[in-house]
Design a protein around this motif. Structure first.
Motif, PDB file in Angstrom:
ATOM      1  N   ASP A 136     -54.170 -34.594 -34.165  1.00 26.09           N
ATOM      2  CA  ASP A 136     -54.983 -35.406 -35.075  1.00 26.09           C
ATOM      3  C   ASP A 136     -54.324 -35.488 -36.454  1.00 26.09           C
ATOM      4  OD1 ASP A 136     -55.463 -32.683 -35.644  1.00 26.09           O
ATOM      5  OD2 ASP A 136     -57.398 -33.142 -36.528  1.00 26.09           O
ATOM      6  N   ASN A 137     -54.587 -36.571 -37.136  1.00 28.07           N
ATOM      7  CA  ASN A 137     -54.145 -36.770 -38.522  1.00 28.07           C
ATOM      8  C   ASN A 137     -52.668 -36.422 -38.712  1.00 28.07           C
ATOM      9  OD1 ASN A 137     -56.796 -37.509 -39.782  1.00 28.07           O
ATOM     10  ND2 ASN A 137     -57.327 -35.536 -38.872  1.00 28.07           N
ATOM     11  N   TRP A 138     -51.824 -36.992 -37.864  1.00 28.21           N
ATOM     12  CA  TRP A 138     -50.411 -36.646 -37.847  1.00 28.21           C
ATOM     13  C   TRP A 138     -49.739 -36.829 -39.209  1.00 28.21           C
ATOM     14  CZ3 TRP A 138     -45.774 -39.001 -38.844  1.00 28.21           C
ATOM     15  CH2 TRP A 138     -44.632 -38.295 -38.439  1.00 28.21           C
ATOM     16  N   HIS A 163     -47.315 -30.495 -44.702  1.00 30.08           N
ATOM     17  CA  HIS A 163     -46.640 -29.377 -44.020  1.00 30.08           C
ATOM     18  C   HIS A 163     -47.625 -28.463 -43.295  1.00 30.08           C
ATOM     19  CE1 HIS A 163     -43.101 -30.671 -46.214  1.00 30.08           C
ATOM     20  NE2 HIS A 163     -43.779 -30.571 -47.332  1.00 30.08           N
ATOM     21  N   GLU A 164     -48.637 -29.047 -42.696  1.00 30.75           N
ATOM     22  CA  GLU A 164     -49.654 -28.276 -41.965  1.00 30.75           C
ATOM     23  C   GLU A 164     -49.647 -28.720 -40.510  1.00 30.75           C
ATOM     24  OE1 GLU A 164     -52.096 -25.351 -41.405  1.00 30.75           O
ATOM     25  OE2 GLU A 164     -51.636 -25.839 -43.491  1.00 30.75           O
ATOM     26  N   GLU A 165     -48.794 -28.092 -39.711  1.00 28.03           N
ATOM     27  CA  GLU A 165     -48.635 -28.505 -38.318  1.00 28.03           C
ATOM     28  C   GLU A 165     -49.799 -28.094 -37.430  1.00 28.03           C
ATOM     29  OE1 GLU A 165     -44.861 -27.382 -36.685  1.00 28.03           O
ATOM     30  OE2 GLU A 165     -43.822 -27.920 -38.532  1.00 28.03           O
ATOM     31  N   ARG A 166     -50.379 -26.935 -37.707  1.00 26.80           N
ATOM     32  CA  ARG A 166     -51.440 -26.401 -36.852  1.00 26.80           C
ATOM     33  C   ARG A 166     -52.665 -26.058 -37.692  1.00 26.80           C
ATOM     34  NH1 ARG A 166     -47.342 -25.738 -33.634  1.00 26.80           N
ATOM     35  NH2 ARG A 166     -46.593 -24.209 -32.272  1.00 26.80           N
ATOM     36  N   GLY A 167     -53.745 -25.851 -36.999  1.00 26.81           N
ATOM     37  CA  GLY A 167     -54.958 -25.400 -37.670  1.00 26.81           C
ATOM     38  C   GLY A 167     -55.758 -26.547 -38.270  1.00 26.81           C
ATOM     39  N   GLU A 168     -56.804 -26.159 -38.932  1.00 25.72           N
ATOM     40  CA  GLU A 168     -57.691 -27.140 -39.553  1.00 25.72           C
ATOM     41  C   GLU A 168     -57.044 -27.722 -40.808  1.00 25.72           C
ATOM     42  OE1 GLU A 168     -60.772 -28.182 -38.462  1.00 25.72           O
ATOM     43  OE2 GLU A 168     -60.232 -27.045 -36.657  1.00 25.72           O
ATOM     44  N   ASP A 197     -56.063 -39.489 -41.803  1.00 26.45           N
ATOM     45  CA  ASP A 197     -54.978 -40.478 -41.733  1.00 26.45           C
ATOM     46  C   ASP A 197     -55.489 -41.870 -42.081  1.00 26.45           C
ATOM     47  OD1 ASP A 197     -52.921 -38.748 -41.139  1.00 26.45           O
ATOM     48  OD2 ASP A 197     -52.539 -39.550 -39.136  1.00 26.45           O
ATOM     49  N   MET A 198     -56.697 -42.195 -41.629  1.00 24.43           N
ATOM     50  CA  MET A 198     -57.258 -43.511 -41.946  1.00 24.43           C
ATOM     51  C   MET A 198     -57.504 -43.650 -43.450  1.00 24.43           C
ATOM     52  SD  MET A 198     -57.168 -45.208 -39.229  1.00 24.43           S
ATOM     53  CE  MET A 198     -58.085 -46.645 -39.729  1.00 24.43           C
ATOM     54  N   GLU A 199     -57.995 -42.597 -44.060  1.00 21.41           N
ATOM     55  CA  GLU A 199     -58.208 -42.635 -45.508  1.00 21.41           C
ATOM     56  C   GLU A 199     -56.873 -42.726 -46.251  1.00 21.41           C
ATOM     57  OE1 GLU A 199     -60.571 -40.198 -48.995  1.00 21.41           O
ATOM     58  OE2 GLU A 199     -61.232 -39.956 -46.917  1.00 21.41           O
ATOM     59  N   LEU A 200     -55.863 -42.032 -45.724  1.00 19.93           N
ATOM     60  CA  LEU A 200     -54.532 -42.108 -46.332  1.00 19.93           C
ATOM     61  C   LEU A 200     -53.965 -43.517 -46.199  1.00 19.93           C
ATOM     62  CD1 LEU A 200     -52.294 -40.485 -47.754  1.00 19.93           C
ATOM     63  CD2 LEU A 200     -51.339 -40.027 -45.473  1.00 19.93           C
ATOM     64  N   TYR A 201     -54.201 -44.157 -45.079  1.00 19.45           N
ATOM     65  CA  TYR A 201     -53.752 -45.532 -44.874  1.00 19.45           C
ATOM     66  C   TYR A 201     -54.413 -46.475 -45.883  1.00 19.45           C
ATOM     67  CZ  TYR A 201     -53.090 -50.095 -42.718  1.00 19.45           C
ATOM     68  OH  TYR A 201     -52.783 -51.412 -42.499  1.00 19.45           O
TER      69      TYR A 201
END
Length: 153
Positions: free
Chosen positions: A4-6, A13-18, A116-120
């Motif tokens: 999610d939220n790639w 720099h947060e590959e895993r977790g919330e 990601d949608m908000e970032l877009y």
């Protein structure tokens, strides 16, 4: 499993977790301070901005080969068209079912990728702001000359 939220994960720099609003804000700051935004929906204008910002001058890259013949260099417009075509050809090459906006699948993806949608949405706004700040002079020159040299169709 789907990540999610790639993009927010990548930029923060947060590959895993919330992830949280902090990660989203960090990603927004990265876009605002480190990137020239281009949008596929505005491909021609985006390429024009990249050329201007990074000083890419097609005129310095003669496309003729060495061989002594009478070779005609590609025009700036032709070179830009080549870039546009190449980008479109390599964009989203994978086969996948179309997801209808408003469907259950659409809403699930939207919820899983809300940051990601908000970032877009932020990137679209930033694209406009950069156009009114960084590229003001460029756009004025372009309007005055009435020639862009770009032909993305």
């Amino acid at each position: 499993a789907m990540i999610d939220n790639w993009l927010v994960r990548y930029l923060s720099h947060e590959e895993r977790g919330e992830i949280s609003i902090w990660h989203l804000n960090f990603a927004k700051e990265m876009l605002e301070t480190k990137f020239v935004i281009g949008l596929f929906d505005h491909l021609e204008e985006s390429i024009f901005r990249f050329q201007y910002y990074f000083g890419w001058n097609h005129d310095n890259h003669n496309s003729s080969s060495s061989g002594g013949g009478n070779h005609t260099a590609m025009t700036k417009a032709k070179k830009t068209q080549c870039v546009c075509n190449s980008m479109k050809r390599h964009f989203n090459q994978h086969e996948h079912a179309e997801i209808v906006e408003g469907s259950d699948e659409w809403n699930l993806l939207l919820e899983k990728n809300k940051y990601d949608m908000e970032l877009y949405e932020f990137a679209i706004d930033l694209y406009e702001r950069q156009g009114n700040t960084i590229f003001t002079e460029l756009l004025e020159k372009r309007e005055t000359k009435k020639e862009s040299g770009l032909f993305c169709e």
